[in-house]
Design an enzyme around this catalytic site. Structure first.
Site, PDB file in Angstrom:
ATOM      1  N   ASP A 171       0.962  -1.049  -0.158  1.00  0.00           N
ATOM      2  CA  ASP A 171       0.018  -0.098   0.209  1.00  0.00           C
ATOM      3  C   ASP A 171       0.831   1.428   0.031  1.00  0.00           C
ATOM      4  OD1 ASP A 171      -2.050  -1.648   0.304  1.00  0.00           O
ATOM      5  OD2 ASP A 171      -3.144  -0.695   1.996  1.00  0.00           O
TER       6      ASP A 171
ATOM      7  N   HIS B  90       3.857  -2.172   3.232  1.00  0.00           N
ATOM      8  CA  HIS B  90       3.676  -0.964   2.687  1.00  0.00           C
ATOM      9  C   HIS B  90       5.187  -0.408   1.955  1.00  0.00           C
ATOM     10  CE1 HIS B  90       0.643  -0.896   5.861  1.00  0.00           C
ATOM     11  NE2 HIS B  90       0.097  -0.041   5.119  1.00  0.00           N
TER      12      HIS B  90
END
Length: 210
Positions: A34, A180
């Site tokens: 993400d 991430h």
């Protein structure tokens, strides 16, 4: 939200959302990333994935795609899947629906010049925070993807080793795990990701895109 394995009750309460892929054939883990693309972090992820012949899914912030289109194109050129993560990383709980939907549409416009996916597009709400009314409006257009495991790579309260061990302990066939490719997560990610992948590769797992 800290490092967290999604409880079954939450999956039951929100059945329209994609939480895992337990029905996938074989032994598979679904890596997702993400908040990128970020030139200081995303290329490391791509090289690590390449070393394991792995496929993954990147949920991209539209603003980052506009700032770093060359990195976004590297993701696509490597054969990975991408999804919409809003244009400005909006919290759905704190955003009125019109602004939220317009922001998602802006992200789609940022992705569109480079992406040519035939399948139903993917969307992941930042922070995992999305209203029921937003789910109803988005469900027919997008596969709304959540997670089975949230890796605490972004959280300074977790050491890299703690993050790794918890990720390994809670992962199993069909797991959708979030890492991430962001500045905040970079230090833990660089330690955790290759070791996590090595562990499951040795156990006979494949890493697949959604």
């Amino acid at each position: 939200m800290n490092f967290f394995k999604t409880p079954r009750l939450l999956k039951y309460l929100y059945p329209r959302l994609v939480w895992d892929q337990k029905k996938a054939p074989g032994k598979k883990i679904f890596l997702t990333f993400d908040d990128g693309p970020i030139p200081e972090v995303t290329p490391f992820v791509l090289e690590t994935l390449k070393s394991f012949k792995a496929e993954a899914t990147f949920f991209c912030v539209g603003e980052n795609v506009d700032h770093h289109p060359e990195v976004y194109q590297q993701i696509l050129a490597a054969g990975h899947r991408t999804g919409n993560h809003t244009y400005n990383h909006l919290n759905g709980w704190k955003t009125n629906n019109t602004h939220y939907f317009n922001n998602i549409a802006s992200c789609t416009q940022s992705l569109a010049p480079y992406t040519n996916h035939v399948a139903k597009p993917l969307f992941r709400p930042p922070y995992g925070k999305i209203k029921r009314s937003q789910i109803r409006m988005l469900h027919n257009k997008y596969r709304i993807v959540m997670w089975d495991i949230l890796a605490g790579d972004f959280d300074p309260g977790f050491s890299a080793e703690t993050c790794l061990q918890k990720c390994i302990r809670h992962s199993s066939h069909g797991t959708i795990i979030i890492f991430h490719d962001s500045y905040k997560a970079a230090k833990n990610l660089e330690y955790v990701l290759p070791r996590y992948m090595e562990h499951f590769a040795q156990a006979g797992y494949q890493f697949s895109a959604l």
